[in-house]
Design a protein around this motif. Structure first.
Motif: not given
Length: 201
Positions: A184-185, A187-194
């Motif tokens: 997350p540090s 990666t753009a928030p909208e591109k985070l993969k979980t």
């Protein structure tokens, strides 16, 4: 040098669809694990994650030196739970409890973990390091989906996961499971993969 990629070997578990919820059977896997309370922005959580990754990377390099085995460090995973499952829909993470963990491939032994723990402790002051345990965790039958976006907006996707289980006449068991495929540090928030996973019976 033998090379191992656990994510490739366990592709069904670590590369799910983002379009639809799927059912999987999760076998017993071995993890570095540490328990705590509070949200992911708490000091306790940050300390736990730092200890896990310090130990995991130490184990990777030790295995490379001692066993001629090179493997990819697996992503951070976390089990989240609370007395009321509805907090997973409202996003009230402050009342969540958690177990943060990183899966370890077959060559890793308890002896290697303890050896590396001692080495890491000698180099870094990590308050949570002594609380990390190495054990087998088995989830069994579960539903999962890949979620892309900010953590705070997971609610509707989690609801889809729960609805998938309900539609099959199942009931939730175990703990809400998240697998974080990005840093997350970086990666753009909208591109985070979980990966969102929920065991059920």
């Amino acid at each position: 040098m033998e090379k191992i990629d656990p994510r490739q070997a366990l592709k069904e578990l670590y590369a799910p669809s983002a379009k639809e919820v799927t059912e999987v059977m999760v076998p017993p896997l071995r993890f570095l694990m540490i328990d705590g309370e509070g949200g992911p922005d708490s000091a306790a959580y940050r300390e736990a994650v730092e200890s896990l990754f310090s130990l995991a990377y130490g184990i990777k390099f030790a295995a490379k030196r001692q066993m001629s085995v090179d493997f990819r460090v697996m992503p951070l995973e976390c089990l989240w739970w609370a007395d009321d499952y509805s907090v997973f829909l409202t996003g009230d993470r402050a009342v969540w409890r958690w177990t943060a963990m990183i899966m370890q491939p077959e060559p890793v032994t308890t002896e290697l973990v303890e050896q590396v723990r001692g080495q890491v402790a000698a180099k870094k002051q990590l308050p949570a390091l002594e609380r990390v345990r190495f054990e087998t965790f088995e989830e069994g039958r579960a539903a999962q989906i890949l979620y892309v976006g900010q953590y705070a907006d997971e609610g509707p996707t989690i609801q889809r996961l729960h609805q998938f289980i309900a539609d099959r006449g199942g009931s939730l068991t175990g703990k809400h499971h998240e697998i974080y495929l990005n840093d997350p540090s970086r990666t753009a928030p909208e591109k985070l993969k979980t990966i969102l996973r929920q065991p059920f019976v």
